[in-house]
Design an enzyme around this catalytic site. Structure first.
Site, PDB file in Angstrom:
ATOM      1  N   ASN A 216      34.869  51.075  49.036  1.00 17.27           N
ATOM      2  CA  ASN A 216      34.546  50.432  50.305  1.00 17.27           C
ATOM      3  C   ASN A 216      35.499  50.925  51.376  1.00 17.27           C
ATOM      4  O   ASN A 216      36.349  51.789  51.116  1.00 17.27           O
ATOM      5  CB  ASN A 216      34.605  48.902  50.162  1.00 17.27           C
ATOM      6  CG  ASN A 216      35.937  48.435  49.608  1.00 17.27           C
ATOM      7  OD1 ASN A 216      36.975  48.564  50.250  1.00 17.27           O
ATOM      8  ND2 ASN A 216      35.922  47.908  48.389  1.00 17.27           N
ATOM      9  N   LYS A 345      33.172  30.022  50.281  1.00 14.14           N
ATOM     10  CA  LYS A 345      34.041  30.745  49.350  1.00 14.14           C
ATOM     11  C   LYS A 345      35.302  29.946  49.044  1.00 14.14           C
ATOM     12  O   LYS A 345      35.770  29.914  47.894  1.00 14.14           O
ATOM     13  CB  LYS A 345      34.403  32.102  49.977  1.00 14.14           C
ATOM     14  CG  LYS A 345      35.115  33.074  49.058  1.00 14.14           C
ATOM     15  CD  LYS A 345      35.266  34.420  49.779  1.00 14.14           C
ATOM     16  CE  LYS A 345      35.921  35.454  48.896  1.00 14.14           C
ATOM     17  NZ  LYS A 345      36.038  36.771  49.592  1.00 14.14           N
ATOM     18  N   LYS A 349      35.855  28.858  45.101  1.00 11.73           N
ATOM     19  CA  LYS A 349      36.906  29.571  44.378  1.00 11.73           C
ATOM     20  C   LYS A 349      38.228  28.815  44.349  1.00 11.73           C
ATOM     21  O   LYS A 349      39.248  29.345  43.910  1.00 11.73           O
ATOM     22  CB  LYS A 349      37.072  30.972  44.970  1.00 11.73           C
ATOM     23  CG  LYS A 349      35.751  31.756  44.887  1.00 11.73           C
ATOM     24  CD  LYS A 349      35.878  33.199  45.297  1.00 11.73           C
ATOM     25  CE  LYS A 349      34.510  33.886  45.170  1.00 11.73           C
ATOM     26  NZ  LYS A 349      34.566  35.329  45.488  1.00 11.73           N
TER      27      LYS A 349
END
Length: 410
Positions: A216, A345, A349
């Site tokens: 990436n 998120k 998480k």
């Protein structure tokens, strides 16, 4: 303990009716044991005299760059070098503009360019001036450079308008200055002294064959900035870096571990997790990897090629489940709906903080030296940072983390 005792403060007084409050401010700072050196602009002298400040500070007052009374020294250089803090109160739109653009045409602006001391600004102006886009832009520029602001109060202004723009009261300004030096004393060893911080950086590499891979655009710059800031705050830093566009910090006190794939990063992180106080995952880890990686270069054949990908292990989610007393910070690099995805998120998480940024915004994408971020915790938005250097973003993020784990505001 008196945090102002023995401190040298340069007090810049600029031209506004609020200059009369600077006299009380000078007196209160001097009473606390500070050595106050006042620099006045020519406009300030239209509202209040040099003699007033000289009487209250018991120090010579400066206003003319070229009035050098001691041939052995240059006044603005000596003042700039001796300062523990430069405080501008009141600060007009004019001086804020000069500071933002590096102009130096009088004693105060010249001293400001020459100093390496912390700078604190207490604006005072008409409400419409304070809200003008040019003034807001200038203040944002200064804030990004680390200049601290004491926001003006709201109420009836001298011009007759009612709104935000009134210089904060001298008592409050003194408290802000006291708190600044108190924090500085606490932080001499660094607010993260004795803490073990792990930072991940860069983009992972998932091999297709020995010469090709999936990766990436992460450059590693944000992670490197965080590692530098953590070390500057006294932490014992381990930097786990994948592929990056530039060399990592050349600091022997930062332990560097190079990894390549998502799996190798997972192993490097989890093996050190139990002995960690703060982990900041700034790396961009591949969500998928090739199911099979060829041992030798795949030769070109046919018009198409099919790769079968499988999910990698989610490092943040794994750590969130393992978390005991560690402070866990993640990043959410998005190209839209950054707030929604970041909050989701954070919860999924089990993170303590998440840093959201829209990488499609100018100045906030991969490879830049700047960023635009919003930081969230379980309660919502904690900090919104406009376009700032990545080093400044790192400093602010780590200050938040240090406050959360110590319970002491920095």
């Amino acid at each position: 303990m008196n945090s102002l005792q023995g401190k040298t403060i340069i007090l810049g007084v600029t031209g506004g009716i609020a200059a009369y409050k600077a006299a009380a401010l000078t007196s209160k700072l001097a009473q606390k044991g500070a050595e106050v050196h006042v620099i006045m602009t020519s406009s300030a002298k239209q509202f209040i005299t040099e003699l007033t400040f000289q009487s209250l500070s018991k120090q010579r007052v400066y206003s003319d760059t070229f009035q050098e009374r001691d041939p052995a020294s240059i006044s603005h250089i000596d003042l700039a070098g001796s300062a523990d803090l430069v405080l501008i109160a009141p600060a007009t739109a004019n001086i804020i503009g000069k500071m933002a653009h590096g102009l130096a045409d009088d004693m105060l602006s010249t001293t400001l360019l020459a100093t390496t001391a912390p700078v604190m600004v207490a604006p005072a102006m008409n409400v419409h001036m304070y809200q003008h886009p040019a003034v807001i832009s200038n203040m944002n520029t200064l804030a990004a450079r680390g200049v601290q602001f004491i926001e003006p109060g709201e109420g009836l202004l001298a011009c007759g308008y009612v709104g935000k723009g009134r210089l904060e009261e001298p008592e409050t300004i003194v408290r802000v200055v006291e708190d600044f030096f108190a924090r500085q004393a606490v932080n001499e060893k660094g607010p993260l002294a004795g803490k073990k911080v792990i930072v991940t950086a860069g983009g992972t590499v998932e091999r297709i064959d020995p010469v090709r891979y999936i990766s990436n655009d992460s450059s590693g710059k944000m992670g490197f900035a965080i590692a530098r800031a953590a070390r500057a705050m006294g932490a014992e830093v381990t930097l786990i870096a994948a592929r990056t566009d530039e060399a990592p910090p050349q600091d022997p006190e930062i332990s560097l571990i190079r990894v390549e794939s998502a799996q190798s990063m997972l192993e490097a992180v989890t093996s050190r997790w139990d002995d960690c106080d703060i982990l900041i995952k700034a790396a961009a880890v591949a969500d998928y990897r090739p199911m099979h990686s060829a041992d030798s270069k795949i030769k070109k054949s046919g018009d198409t090629m099919t790769l079968e990908l499988v999910k990698t292990t989610d490092i943040l989610e794994t750590l969130g489940k393992m978390k005991d007393s560690q402070f866990l910070v993640g990043f959410a690099a998005e190209t839209g709906n950054a707030e929604f995805y970041a909050k989701d998120k954070l919860v999924r998480k089990n993170l303590d903080l998440i840093v959201a940024n829209d990488v499609s915004s100018e100045g906030a994408g991969f490879g830049t030296d700047t960023n635009i971020v919003s930081i969230y915790d379980a309660g919502g938005l904690v900090l919104d940072l406009p376009l700032s250097s990545k080093d400044e973003v790192a400093r602010r993020l780590l200050s938040l983390a240090a406050e959360r784990i110590s319970g002491v505001a920095l």
